[in-house]
Write an enzyme that holds these catalytic residues in place. Sequence first.
Site, PDB file in Angstrom:
ATOM      1  CG  ASN A  11      -1.691   1.225   1.457  1.00 54.22           C
ATOM      2  OD1 ASN A  11      -1.799   2.053   0.545  1.00 54.22           O
ATOM      3  ND2 ASN A  11      -2.267   1.383   2.637  1.00 54.22           N
ATOM      4  CD1 TRP A  12       3.670   1.303  -2.851  1.00 52.80           C
ATOM      5  CD2 TRP A  12       3.518   2.473  -4.763  1.00 52.80           C
ATOM      6  NE1 TRP A  12       4.464   0.690  -3.791  1.00 52.80           N
ATOM      7  CE2 TRP A  12       4.395   1.383  -4.972  1.00 52.80           C
ATOM      8  CE3 TRP A  12       3.263   3.344  -5.828  1.00 52.80           C
ATOM      9  CZ2 TRP A  12       5.017   1.155  -6.206  1.00 52.80           C
ATOM     10  CZ3 TRP A  12       3.880   3.110  -7.049  1.00 52.80           C
ATOM     11  CH2 TRP A  12       4.746   2.026  -7.231  1.00 52.80           C
ATOM     12  CE  LYS A  13       0.069   3.180   4.661  1.00 49.56           C
ATOM     13  NZ  LYS A  13       0.218   3.218   6.107  1.00 49.56           N
ATOM     14  CG  HIS A 102      -5.724   1.807   5.148  1.00 48.58           C
ATOM     15  ND1 HIS A 102      -5.213   2.792   5.942  1.00 48.58           N
ATOM     16  CD2 HIS A 102      -4.743   0.874   5.013  1.00 48.58           C
ATOM     17  CE1 HIS A 102      -3.965   2.469   6.275  1.00 48.58           C
ATOM     18  NE2 HIS A 102      -3.655   1.308   5.721  1.00 48.58           N
ATOM     19  CD  GLU A 104      -2.579   5.430   6.711  1.00 46.33           C
ATOM     20  OE1 GLU A 104      -2.599   5.555   5.473  1.00 46.33           O
ATOM     21  OE2 GLU A 104      -1.655   4.853   7.332  1.00 46.33           O
ATOM     22  CD  GLU A 183      -3.344  -2.802   7.143  1.00 43.91           C
ATOM     23  OE1 GLU A 183      -2.180  -2.914   6.752  1.00 43.91           O
ATOM     24  OE2 GLU A 183      -4.085  -1.874   6.805  1.00 43.91           O
ATOM     25  N   GLY A 189       2.685   1.988  10.587  1.00 41.84           N
ATOM     26  CA  GLY A 189       3.619   3.099  10.430  1.00 41.84           C
ATOM     27  C   GLY A 189       4.365   3.459  11.712  1.00 41.84           C
ATOM     28  CB  SER A 229       5.486  -2.097  11.587  1.00 38.00           C
ATOM     29  OG  SER A 229       5.094  -0.756  11.888  1.00 38.00           O
ATOM     30  N   GLY A 250       3.004  -1.271   4.074  1.00 35.02           N
ATOM     31  CA  GLY A 250       3.019   0.155   3.770  1.00 35.02           C
ATOM     32  C   GLY A 250       4.431   0.618   3.480  1.00 35.02           C
ATOM     33  N   GLY A 251       5.081   1.197   4.496  1.00 37.12           N
ATOM     34  CA  GLY A 251       6.404   1.809   4.343  1.00 37.12           C
ATOM     35  C   GLY A 251       7.414   0.952   3.595  1.00 37.12           C
TER      36      GLY A 251
HETATM   37  P1  PGA Z   1       2.997   0.130   7.436  1.00 43.41           P
HETATM   38  O1  PGA Z   1       1.543   0.356   6.819  1.00 43.41           O
HETATM   39  O2  PGA Z   1       3.548  -1.152   6.846  1.00 43.41           O
HETATM   40  O3  PGA Z   1       3.791   1.332   7.026  1.00 43.41           O
HETATM   41  O4  PGA Z   1       2.839   0.016   8.910  1.00 43.41           O
HETATM   42  C1  PGA Z   1       0.650  -0.712   6.636  1.00 43.41           C
HETATM   43  C2  PGA Z   1      -0.660  -0.222   6.096  1.00 43.41           C
HETATM   44  O5  PGA Z   1      -1.087   0.883   6.441  1.00 43.41           O
HETATM   45  O6  PGA Z   1      -1.327  -0.914   5.292  1.00 43.41           O
END
Ligand code: PGA
Length: 265
Positions: A11-13, A102, A104, A183, A189, A229, A250-251
């Site tokens: 997930n590149w956000k 998600h 966020e 998640e 993050g 993470s 994500g990251g």
């Molecule tokens: P993260 O994000 O790996 O940076 O913790 C995961 C996500 O939000 O899907």
Amino acid sequence: MKSRKPILAGNWKMNLGPAEAGLYFQQLETLLSNDPTRSLDSERVIFPPAYNLGSEIQWVAGKCQVQLGAQNIHWESTGAFTAELSAKALKDLGLNWALVGHSERRQLFGETNQTAGKRLLKGLSSGLRVLFCMGETLGERESGRMETVWAEQLTSYVEALAKHVASDQANDFSSRHAPVAYEPVWAIGTGKTATTEQAEEAHRWIRNWLSEKLGATFAEALPVLYGGSVTPDNAAALLKQPNIDGVLVGGASLKPESFAKILLA
Ligand code: PGA
């Protein structure tokens, strides 16, 4: 040996523009082709920002056997919904995947269980596979409300599936069309991953709960992904757990080097 084929997703956000995305997939292709252990016994999906979903980037991603998906979809096909994305139009663009619910979206943009469920239903009825995200906050975990929160989130998932299956658009529907991503919000993050035991416990709970609501056949075949993470260092241990069928990264999906390591984990 797990019978469920893993889904490895990124997930590149709101990161990486079109030029960077093109370069990313070129580099990823090189990294993957250099590895003799390369195997295709998993499905690979990246959810980039919407401006990276066009056919050119689909094509370069396809060279790495990566499918692209949208980070969000609206519950109507068209209309006066500024900045939203139509599932039908995304399908017409050649895409097969979307993400909904998600954390966020839930925490920053007012997404609720109800709206996440509506988006899920629309995605499925438009022919997309939809990854449904859920998970508790630290406060919910520490106050012992975790399972109540999971049940509320999954109730919107179950209700959407029930409506979809009752409709005439559901001919070949299976649980692989609607995977779940667990998640925990406190792990997203933050660099603070759930332990493999915490993650496995949550995944087992999710599968058991869904087995009661939707039947054992559905729940046994359902891919449940872990997110929060995930890094090249912890991906393999997470993926070894009996109820963890993939990861949503994500990251660590933003650099081809680290995502390649996770794909090969
Ligand atoms: P993260 O994000 O790996 O940076 O913790 C995961 C996500 O939000 O899907």
